[in-house]
Design a protein around this motif. Structure first.
Motif, PDB file in Angstrom:
ATOM      1  N   THR A   1      -1.106   2.419   5.697  1.00 16.92           N
ATOM      2  CA  THR A   1      -0.110   2.655   4.651  1.00 16.92           C
ATOM      3  C   THR A   1       1.236   2.099   5.097  1.00 16.92           C
ATOM      4  O   THR A   1       1.744   2.468   6.157  1.00 16.92           O
ATOM      5  CB  THR A   1      -0.001   4.177   4.363  1.00 16.92           C
ATOM      6  OG1 THR A   1      -1.284   4.629   3.917  1.00 16.92           O
ATOM      7  CG2 THR A   1       1.045   4.482   3.315  1.00 16.92           C
TER       8      THR A   1
ATOM      9  N   GLY B   1      -3.889   2.165  -3.090  1.00 17.81           N
ATOM     10  CA  GLY B   1      -3.067   3.299  -2.676  1.00 17.81           C
ATOM     11  C   GLY B   1      -3.398   4.471  -3.585  1.00 17.81           C
ATOM     12  O   GLY B   1      -4.498   4.550  -4.113  1.00 17.81           O
TER      13      GLY B   1
ATOM     14  N   TYR C   1      -0.930   9.439   1.924  1.00 20.93           N
ATOM     15  CA  TYR C   1      -1.689   9.565   3.169  1.00 20.93           C
ATOM     16  C   TYR C   1      -1.757   8.205   3.876  1.00 20.93           C
ATOM     17  O   TYR C   1      -1.469   7.163   3.273  1.00 20.93           O
ATOM     18  CB  TYR C   1      -3.147   9.977   2.881  1.00 20.93           C
ATOM     19  CG  TYR C   1      -3.391  11.390   2.407  1.00 20.93           C
ATOM     20  CD1 TYR C   1      -2.415  12.374   2.429  1.00 20.93           C
ATOM     21  CD2 TYR C   1      -4.665  11.751   1.939  1.00 20.93           C
ATOM     22  CE1 TYR C   1      -2.689  13.665   1.987  1.00 20.93           C
ATOM     23  CE2 TYR C   1      -4.937  13.047   1.497  1.00 20.93           C
ATOM     24  CZ  TYR C   1      -3.954  13.991   1.524  1.00 20.93           C
ATOM     25  OH  TYR C   1      -4.229  15.260   1.093  1.00 20.93           O
ATOM     26  N   ASP C   2      -2.226   8.270   5.112  1.00 20.84           N
ATOM     27  CA  ASP C   2      -2.515   7.039   5.856  1.00 20.84           C
ATOM     28  C   ASP C   2      -3.841   7.295   6.581  1.00 20.84           C
ATOM     29  O   ASP C   2      -3.900   7.363   7.811  1.00 20.84           O
ATOM     30  CB  ASP C   2      -1.359   6.788   6.847  1.00 20.84           C
ATOM     31  CG  ASP C   2      -1.554   5.521   7.658  1.00 20.84           C
ATOM     32  OD1 ASP C   2      -2.315   4.644   7.216  1.00 20.84           O
ATOM     33  OD2 ASP C   2      -0.935   5.423   8.733  1.00 20.84           O
ATOM     34  N   CYS C   3      -4.903   7.478   5.793  1.00 24.21           N
ATOM     35  CA  CYS C   3      -6.197   7.920   6.339  1.00 24.21           C
ATOM     36  C   CYS C   3      -6.706   6.932   7.391  1.00 24.21           C
ATOM     37  O   CYS C   3      -6.636   5.720   7.185  1.00 24.21           O
ATOM     38  CB  CYS C   3      -7.227   8.019   5.233  1.00 24.21           C
ATOM     39  SG  CYS C   3      -6.721   9.103   3.896  1.00 24.21           S
TER      40      CYS C   3
ATOM     41  N   CYS D   1       1.002   5.082  -0.576  1.00 26.18           N
ATOM     42  CA  CYS D   1       0.113   6.240  -0.566  1.00 26.18           C
ATOM     43  C   CYS D   1       0.834   7.417   0.085  1.00 26.18           C
ATOM     44  O   CYS D   1       1.755   7.242   0.867  1.00 26.18           O
ATOM     45  CB  CYS D   1      -1.188   5.923   0.183  1.00 26.18           C
ATOM     46  SG  CYS D   1      -2.452   7.176  -0.110  1.00 26.18           S
TER      47      CYS D   1
ATOM     48  N   LYS E   1       0.815  -1.150   0.000  1.00 29.48           N
ATOM     49  CA  LYS E   1       0.000   0.000   0.000  1.00 29.48           C
ATOM     50  C   LYS E   1       0.879   1.239   0.000  1.00 29.48           C
ATOM     51  O   LYS E   1       1.421   1.636   1.022  1.00 29.48           O
ATOM     52  CB  LYS E   1      -0.905  -0.037   1.227  1.00 29.48           C
ATOM     53  CG  LYS E   1      -2.145   0.784   1.083  1.00 29.48           C
ATOM     54  CD  LYS E   1      -2.498   1.374   2.395  1.00 29.48           C
ATOM     55  CE  LYS E   1      -3.222   2.683   2.158  1.00 29.48           C
ATOM     56  NZ  LYS E   1      -3.670   3.226   3.411  1.00 29.48           N
TER      57      LYS E   1
ATOM     58  N   TYR F   1      -9.598   6.166   8.009  1.00 28.30           N
ATOM     59  CA  TYR F   1     -10.760   5.405   7.547  1.00 28.30           C
ATOM     60  C   TYR F   1     -10.430   4.467   6.394  1.00 28.30           C
ATOM     61  O   TYR F   1     -11.308   3.794   5.864  1.00 28.30           O
ATOM     62  CB  TYR F   1     -11.869   6.370   7.106  1.00 28.30           C
ATOM     63  CG  TYR F   1     -11.433   7.346   6.031  1.00 28.30           C
ATOM     64  CD1 TYR F   1     -11.285   6.939   4.707  1.00 28.30           C
ATOM     65  CD2 TYR F   1     -11.152   8.670   6.343  1.00 28.30           C
ATOM     66  CE1 TYR F   1     -10.876   7.833   3.727  1.00 28.30           C
ATOM     67  CE2 TYR F   1     -10.738   9.559   5.371  1.00 28.30           C
ATOM     68  CZ  TYR F   1     -10.604   9.135   4.063  1.00 28.30           C
ATOM     69  OH  TYR F   1     -10.194  10.014   3.101  1.00 28.30           O
ATOM     70  N   CYS F   2      -9.177   4.404   5.984  1.00 22.27           N
ATOM     71  CA  CYS F   2      -8.833   3.680   4.748  1.00 22.27           C
ATOM     72  C   CYS F   2      -9.292   2.223   4.816  1.00 22.27           C
ATOM     73  O   CYS F   2      -9.015   1.518   5.776  1.00 22.27           O
ATOM     74  CB  CYS F   2      -7.339   3.748   4.486  1.00 22.27           C
ATOM     75  SG  CYS F   2      -6.912   2.983   2.905  1.00 22.27           S
TER      76      CYS F   2
ATOM     77  N   ASN G   1      -6.494  11.043  -4.171  1.00 27.67           N
ATOM     78  CA  ASN G   1      -6.636  11.823  -2.940  1.00 27.67           C
ATOM     79  C   ASN G   1      -6.302  13.301  -3.187  1.00 27.67           C
ATOM     80  O   ASN G   1      -6.446  14.114  -2.276  1.00 27.67           O
ATOM     81  CB  ASN G   1      -5.810  11.224  -1.792  1.00 27.67           C
ATOM     82  CG  ASN G   1      -4.313  11.291  -2.007  1.00 27.67           C
ATOM     83  OD1 ASN G   1      -3.823  12.084  -2.816  1.00 27.67           O
ATOM     84  ND2 ASN G   1      -3.576  10.468  -1.283  1.00 27.67           N
TER      85      ASN G   1
HETATM   86  S1  SF4 Z   1      -8.150   6.255   1.706  1.00 28.30           S
HETATM   87 FE1  SF4 Z   1      -7.063   6.577  -0.188  1.00 28.30          FE
HETATM   88  S2  SF4 Z   1      -5.770   8.321   0.255  1.00 28.30           S
HETATM   89 FE2  SF4 Z   1      -6.420   7.539   2.210  1.00 28.30          FE
HETATM   90  S3  SF4 Z   1      -4.780   6.137   2.830  1.00 28.30           S
HETATM   91 FE3  SF4 Z   1      -6.360   4.915   1.760  1.00 28.30          FE
HETATM   92  S4  SF4 Z   1      -5.644   4.851  -0.331  1.00 28.30           S
HETATM   93 FE4  SF4 Z   1      -4.534   6.515   0.652  1.00 28.30          FE
END
Ligand code: SF4
Length: 313
Positions: free
Chosen positions: A41, A81, A31-33, A29, A27, A35-36, A109
């Motif tokens: 990540t 990602g 970001y490391d949201c 990315c 993964k 809610y992902c 994103n």
């Molecule tokens: S939701 Fe999208 S932007 Fe956020 S960590 Fe997951 S893959 Fe990355």
């Protein structure tokens, strides 16, 4: 040839039957949201890299389109990602456009639109769906856990510039997490930025699948009117807290396995995403459970049971 990068087509309210192309490895990315739904990540980067998959993706797509006789309404660049991290994104898009007239969508994103090369490549998509969850630094850090070299004001400037230069359709996605970025203050500040962007539609989502971090909880139906009051007069507002309308398809065990390898889903989500009625899906899941044994797992989140496939089946 086994498709490693192509998945679907998945029926979607916004895009119709969307054939997904996975552009980056799990993964990678920026970001490391919290809610992902893909998970935490593991490779947080902002420099684009060559995943060495450009030719394979194009070959897989050619083969798929030659063999597939069902309905496809669009091709969507997405990934486990952030797809813009693939340095070959622009050239893959050019090749895809040579082999199909289908519209091509970018799900991103939006964090790298401050880069001119990414803006220039993204302009060639037919639809772009960027996300922006908060314009307040502290909230942004908590919700999106960005790469340390990302700067929120640069990200916002990039999004504003891109949206005004781009001539295709833009659907802005805002994902709201209870107690994190859903306050009136958060939404009013977002509104000020959206006013500077050219956006065709805003789509409000919330946490509907098991998140990467357990503190991410969904907002609820009662929040809808409040959100409409703050953002509703700007552009068309789509509040999609759950999917609806099952569109029947011929999907079977293979499609269910592919979907559950990519993201955990409830029974209802599998049914809606793949257009399989409840009775048929129950038989499919029973058979998969026997065949895959402990590789098909069921987790509980927010009172719902989620199926997922782990490892290689
Ligand atoms: S939701 Fe999208 S932007 Fe956020 S960590 Fe997951 S893959 Fe990355």
């Amino acid at each position: 040839m086994k498709n490693k990068h192509i998945f679907g087509p998945v029926p979607s309210r916004r895009l119709g039957y969307s054939l997904g192309i996975d552009l980056v490895k799990r993964k990678y990315c920026s970001y490391d949201c919290i809610y992902c739904e893909v998970g935490k990540t593991t490779n947080k980067i902002i420099d684009r890299i060559d995943f060495g998959n450009d030719k394979i993706i194009v070959e897989e797509l050619k083969t798929f389109l030659n063999d597939y006789t069902g309905r496809i309404d669009c091709i969507t660049f997405t990934g486990s990602g952030e797809p813009t991290l693939n340095v070959k994104m622009g050239s893959i898009l050019n090749e895809v456009k040579k082999i199909t007239k289908l519209p091509v969508t970018l799900l991103t994103n939006g964090s790298l639109f401050f880069r001119e090369d990414i803006r220039n490549e993204s302009i060639n998509f037919d639809i772009v769906i960027p996300s922006l969850d908060s314009v307040i630094e502290e909230t942004f850090m908590r919700v999106n856990k960005p790469h340390r070299d990302l700067n929120l004001s640069e990200i916002i400037k990039g999004l504003i510039k891109f949206s005004n230069d781009y001539k295709g359709k833009i659907y802005l996605e805002i994902l709201l997490v209870k107690g994190f970025n859903d306050s009136d203050g958060d939404l009013l500040n977002l509104r000020k930025i959206v006013e500077k962007m050219r956006v065709d539609k805003i789509q409000i989502n919330t946490v509907v699948r098991p998140p990467a971090y357990k503190e991410a909880k969904p907002i609820d139906e009662n929040d809808k009117q409040r959100i409409k009051n703050i953002l509703g007069d700007l552009v068309e507002l789509d509040l999609v807290f759950s999917q609806n309308n099952i569109v029947q398809s011929n999907s079977g065990k293979k499609e269910v396995t592919e979907l559950l390898k990519r993201r955990p889903c409830t029974f209802e989500q599998i049914s809606i995403s793949l257009g399989i009625d409840g009775e048929k899906l129950k038989i499919i899941l029973d058979e998969l459970q026997k065949e895959m044994k402990d590789k098909l797992k069921v987790d509980k989140f927010d009172g719902e049971f989620y199926y997922k496939v782990v490892g290689n089946e």
